[in-house]
Design a protein around this motif. Sequence first.
Motif, PDB file in Angstrom:
ATOM      1  N   SER A  16       0.653  -1.216   0.146  1.00  0.00           N
ATOM      2  CA  SER A  16       0.037  -0.096  -0.147  1.00  0.00           C
ATOM      3  C   SER A  16       1.041   1.363   0.015  1.00  0.00           C
ATOM      4  CB  SER A  16      -0.895  -0.114   1.259  1.00  0.00           C
ATOM      5  OG  SER A  16      -1.712   1.203   1.357  1.00  0.00           O
ATOM      6  N   GLY A  17       0.368   2.212  -0.941  1.00  0.00           N
ATOM      7  CA  GLY A  17       1.071   3.549  -0.890  1.00  0.00           C
ATOM      8  C   GLY A  17       0.246   4.708  -0.107  1.00  0.00           C
ATOM      9  N   ASP A  18      -0.993   4.161   0.401  1.00  0.00           N
ATOM     10  CA  ASP A  18      -1.639   5.065   1.105  1.00  0.00           C
ATOM     11  C   ASP A  18      -1.960   4.727   2.475  1.00  0.00           C
ATOM     12  OD1 ASP A  18      -3.880   7.652   0.410  1.00  0.00           O
ATOM     13  OD2 ASP A  18      -4.609   5.999   1.857  1.00  0.00           O
ATOM     14  N   LEU A  19      -2.150   5.366   3.524  1.00  0.00           N
ATOM     15  CA  LEU A  19      -2.231   5.073   4.691  1.00  0.00           C
ATOM     16  C   LEU A  19      -3.700   4.570   5.265  1.00  0.00           C
ATOM     17  CD1 LEU A  19      -0.271   7.985   6.724  1.00  0.00           C
ATOM     18  CD2 LEU A  19       0.646   5.502   6.318  1.00  0.00           C
ATOM     19  N   ILE A  20      -4.644   5.036   4.525  1.00  0.00           N
ATOM     20  CA  ILE A  20      -6.117   4.730   4.830  1.00  0.00           C
ATOM     21  C   ILE A  20      -6.148   2.959   4.213  1.00  0.00           C
ATOM     22  CG2 ILE A  20      -8.401   4.890   4.462  1.00  0.00           C
ATOM     23  CD1 ILE A  20      -7.114   6.777   6.892  1.00  0.00           C
ATOM     24  N   VAL A  21      -5.571   3.080   2.970  1.00  0.00           N
ATOM     25  CA  VAL A  21      -5.645   1.487   2.605  1.00  0.00           C
ATOM     26  C   VAL A  21      -4.748   0.662   3.415  1.00  0.00           C
ATOM     27  CG1 VAL A  21      -5.025   0.441   0.547  1.00  0.00           C
ATOM     28  CG2 VAL A  21      -6.114   2.498   0.113  1.00  0.00           C
ATOM     29  N   LEU A  22      -3.669   0.998   3.725  1.00  0.00           N
ATOM     30  CA  LEU A  22      -2.849   0.314   4.821  1.00  0.00           C
ATOM     31  C   LEU A  22      -3.826  -0.137   5.931  1.00  0.00           C
ATOM     32  CD1 LEU A  22       0.856   0.952   5.564  1.00  0.00           C
ATOM     33  CD2 LEU A  22      -0.883   0.575   7.277  1.00  0.00           C
ATOM     34  N   LEU A  23      -4.327   0.883   6.507  1.00  0.00           N
ATOM     35  CA  LEU A  23      -5.176   0.635   7.736  1.00  0.00           C
ATOM     36  C   LEU A  23      -6.205  -0.336   7.441  1.00  0.00           C
ATOM     37  CD1 LEU A  23      -5.689   1.700  10.808  1.00  0.00           C
ATOM     38  CD2 LEU A  23      -7.284   3.317   9.597  1.00  0.00           C
ATOM     39  N   VAL A  24      -6.693  -0.333   6.241  1.00  0.00           N
ATOM     40  CA  VAL A  24      -7.743  -1.498   6.128  1.00  0.00           C
ATOM     41  C   VAL A  24      -7.199  -2.866   6.158  1.00  0.00           C
ATOM     42  CG1 VAL A  24      -9.197  -2.589   4.040  1.00  0.00           C
ATOM     43  CG2 VAL A  24      -9.146   0.052   4.414  1.00  0.00           C
ATOM     44  N   GLY A  25      -5.924  -3.119   5.616  1.00  0.00           N
ATOM     45  CA  GLY A  25      -5.217  -4.509   5.776  1.00  0.00           C
ATOM     46  C   GLY A  25      -4.870  -4.526   7.213  1.00  0.00           C
ATOM     47  N   TRP A  26      -4.434  -3.541   8.068  1.00  0.00           N
ATOM     48  CA  TRP A  26      -4.074  -3.602   9.195  1.00  0.00           C
ATOM     49  C   TRP A  26      -5.109  -4.133   9.949  1.00  0.00           C
ATOM     50  CZ3 TRP A  26       0.492  -1.468  11.489  1.00  0.00           C
ATOM     51  CH2 TRP A  26       0.628  -1.634  13.025  1.00  0.00           C
ATOM     52  N   THR A  77      -4.866  -5.530  20.949  1.00  0.00           N
ATOM     53  CA  THR A  77      -4.465  -4.913  19.703  1.00  0.00           C
ATOM     54  C   THR A  77      -5.059  -3.810  19.292  1.00  0.00           C
ATOM     55  OG1 THR A  77      -5.758  -6.489  18.423  1.00  0.00           O
ATOM     56  CG2 THR A  77      -3.463  -6.974  18.796  1.00  0.00           C
ATOM     57  N   LYS A  78      -6.592  -3.688  19.727  1.00  0.00           N
ATOM     58  CA  LYS A  78      -7.519  -2.647  19.524  1.00  0.00           C
ATOM     59  C   LYS A  78      -7.071  -1.400  20.364  1.00  0.00           C
ATOM     60  CE  LYS A  78      -8.330  -4.342  16.665  1.00  0.00           C
ATOM     61  NZ  LYS A  78      -7.894  -4.050  15.273  1.00  0.00           N
ATOM     62  N   LEU A  79      -6.695  -1.799  21.549  1.00  0.00           N
ATOM     63  CA  LEU A  79      -6.200  -0.681  22.811  1.00  0.00           C
ATOM     64  C   LEU A  79      -5.105  -0.109  22.090  1.00  0.00           C
ATOM     65  CD1 LEU A  79      -6.583   0.533  25.340  1.00  0.00           C
ATOM     66  CD2 LEU A  79      -4.427  -1.393  26.074  1.00  0.00           C
ATOM     67  N   GLY A  80      -4.345  -0.551  21.228  1.00  0.00           N
ATOM     68  CA  GLY A  80      -3.093   0.273  20.748  1.00  0.00           C
ATOM     69  C   GLY A  80      -3.492   0.804  19.297  1.00  0.00           C
ATOM     70  N   ASP A  81      -4.770   0.259  18.693  1.00  0.00           N
ATOM     71  CA  ASP A  81      -5.126   0.841  17.171  1.00  0.00           C
ATOM     72  C   ASP A  81      -5.945   2.226  17.751  1.00  0.00           C
ATOM     73  OD1 ASP A  81      -4.042  -1.085  16.060  1.00  0.00           O
ATOM     74  OD2 ASP A  81      -5.860  -2.318  15.708  1.00  0.00           O
ATOM     75  N   VAL A  82      -6.534   2.440  18.450  1.00  0.00           N
ATOM     76  CA  VAL A  82      -7.185   4.022  18.982  1.00  0.00           C
ATOM     77  C   VAL A  82      -6.225   4.843  18.677  1.00  0.00           C
ATOM     78  CG1 VAL A  82      -8.445   5.312  20.375  1.00  0.00           C
ATOM     79  CG2 VAL A  82      -8.991   2.581  20.264  1.00  0.00           C
ATOM     80  N   PRO A  83      -5.123   5.021  19.495  1.00  0.00           N
ATOM     81  CA  PRO A  83      -4.079   6.298  19.534  1.00  0.00           C
ATOM     82  C   PRO A  83      -3.578   5.841  17.912  1.00  0.00           C
ATOM     83  CG  PRO A  83      -3.250   4.354  20.998  1.00  0.00           C
ATOM     84  CD  PRO A  83      -4.786   4.062  20.684  1.00  0.00           C
ATOM     85  N   PHE A  84      -3.395   4.778  17.566  1.00  0.00           N
ATOM     86  CA  PHE A  84      -2.619   4.692  16.176  1.00  0.00           C
ATOM     87  C   PHE A  84      -3.663   5.329  15.111  1.00  0.00           C
ATOM     88  CE2 PHE A  84      -2.020   2.227  12.188  1.00  0.00           C
ATOM     89  CZ  PHE A  84      -0.751   2.443  11.903  1.00  0.00           C
ATOM     90  N   LEU A  85      -4.686   5.254  15.066  1.00  0.00           N
ATOM     91  CA  LEU A  85      -5.697   6.009  14.142  1.00  0.00           C
ATOM     92  C   LEU A  85      -5.705   7.503  14.238  1.00  0.00           C
ATOM     93  CD1 LEU A  85      -8.032   5.526  12.007  1.00  0.00           C
ATOM     94  CD2 LEU A  85      -9.600   5.474  13.921  1.00  0.00           C
ATOM     95  N   ILE A  86      -5.814   7.888  15.468  1.00  0.00           N
ATOM     96  CA  ILE A  86      -5.546   9.242  15.812  1.00  0.00           C
ATOM     97  C   ILE A  86      -4.283   9.790  15.102  1.00  0.00           C
ATOM     98  CG2 ILE A  86      -5.432  11.029  17.595  1.00  0.00           C
ATOM     99  CD1 ILE A  86      -7.075   9.268  19.215  1.00  0.00           C
TER     100      ILE A  86
END
Length: 663
Positions: A132-142, A173-182
């Motif tokens: 992925s070259g886009d962070l949102i698309v990367l987030l989908v796979g993540w 993992t979701k606990l870490g994903d919340v600040p990751f998304l921010i």
Amino acid sequence: MTTTTLAVLVPLLPFLGAVTGLLLGRTAPGFVRPLAVLPPLASLAVAVLVAVRQGGDQAVSAATELTPTGSVPIELALYIDGFAALVAVLVGVVATCVQIYSTGYLRDDPRYPSYAALVSLFTSAMLLVVYSGDLIVLLVGWEVMGICSYFLVGHYWETPEARAASLKAFLVTKLGDVPFLIGLFALATDAGSFRITTVLGTVASGGLHHPTLIALLLLAGVAGKSAQFPLHTWLPDAMAGPTPVSALIHAATMVAAGVYFIARLLPVFQASSAAMTVLAVMAAVTMAGSALAALAQDDIKRVLAYSTIGQLGYMTGALAVGDRGAAVFHLLAHGAFKALLFLAAGVIIHASGTNSLAVMSRMKDLRARVPDAYWTMTVALLALAAIPPFSGFFSKEAVLGAAEHVATGHTEHAPGAAGWIVLVAGLITAVLTAAYATRLWLLAFRGRGTEAPDHGRQPVTMTAVLWVLAVPSLAFGLLYGTLPDWFDGRDLTPVLTTSVLGTGLALVGGLVTYGAWRQTTVLAARVPLGSVAAHPEGDAGQVEAEAIASHEPTFGDVAYAPDPADPGRLLLGPLHRHAAVGFHLDAVYTVLFVRPVQAGAALVRFLDREVVDTYVRAAGALPRWLGAAVRRAQTGNVQTYVSALLAGTVVLVVAALLVATGA
């Protein structure tokens, strides 16, 4: 066909295989195994072709706008540099091996069709992250990987261990994903785009306004996904899932995603010295702590799980000193030998009927029952212990060499303090890694006591894969002279100082562990097999052994005590009982988070039941009481009604006269 078109096929093929497998899994069972193996195999072939075309030269980049957003655009973008090309090949190799292996390992599992489809979806999601070259698309796979891990870890959902492990993996993992998304949104706001090339350009021009905050937010997500301290506690418990799933998660997907993400966006983290120091401390604590915990585990898969955490610590340590080439080099080497370790462990579990090293240590000739697993696991353990010329030596020395360069001031890619932290922790971990690798080998293959059970030879689909993975585990490190052309051009040649120190310490760790084992075998010989007490922690691995091979007998029906021949107990001493439970970190989380949340939930439940419901019940009770009173007056007697009417009339007349008189 262009390289861009081929690159699109790499994640698309396993995705289509997953969808088709889910649709046809029950209606056409004969297609399940081909649909499991062929798509990732084809994806691997295409990934190799993409890597050959990319060749470590100029990155392949292409994009198209996904949808107008009115602000920061979201694009379907590819960005394939040398790192991405080689990591995609690793994912394809491991995923294909896992699918082939699983056809034998789960041959009698009724839920194999859904399992195989989820493994393909897992593979597709990781490949999407890589390309992925886009962070949102990367987030989908993540995030797709997160939900796949939930289902796969909980594959044996009939057991409470698997249900709890899958839920814990998802929540941590979701606990870490919340600040990751921010952090992702903050990064895109500063850069004006989610496009990775645009973000890196913004960093290079100094346009990042909040580098420390963004880096720390992103690190939280990386810590959760890549099981780094303090969000690593989900990974050892995830061993309740099938062993091939463990190989996939630990070697090429999920936990590798966090390391790869930092490598892809390393300039963002280098923009903040504080973030690099925090990353170094996180890596150091993860390395040393997980190695101590691995030395105390009885379950063979939990030993390997803590080993993965520690090796990921080496990778994040390399990133903390600004050398993503060394980090990805170790990621690639580790992917091969860690997949081999888990798949060989699966063969041993099938053969012995248990995950417990304590039980295996009481089986003689187990290595003769599983010769393929014995020889290939020996290769993988030597690579893990970083003994030359195995692959782990070259990749781990690249990490230690990079740390030494930063510590001695030969480079300014990271703070000098980060270099010293990673170097010291890496050398300490080298001793401990060799110690727990030697302990695992001795307890699993040098047991004494009852004859090991003979269940016949393992399926060729399981044993052949082991030899395939043994080749890169042995020889991949020899490519250290070629890989810089694919990475940043930095030299990956082992440094003399750290090579001598690292190898010497590894040999010391292995020899001391062997000496401790020889000493403890004298004590073990005095303990009769049938008279030992029950193990206080139980055989957690028995859950999977029974689930996947219920037709195979376990090693007797005798309860067992902690193995007196375990050198880990002698080496760790009083620290052993703390290391065996992960230094009570789960208990700390229970006190700090679980109990307060439960207490808050109990308070809310009390207020809802005793306060809110009281008003609701009262609001309903008043009309009910009035209705009951009126109902009593409805007697059906006409004389009573006329009498009441006359009485009311008299009352109204009297009241009217009184009012008139008063007026």
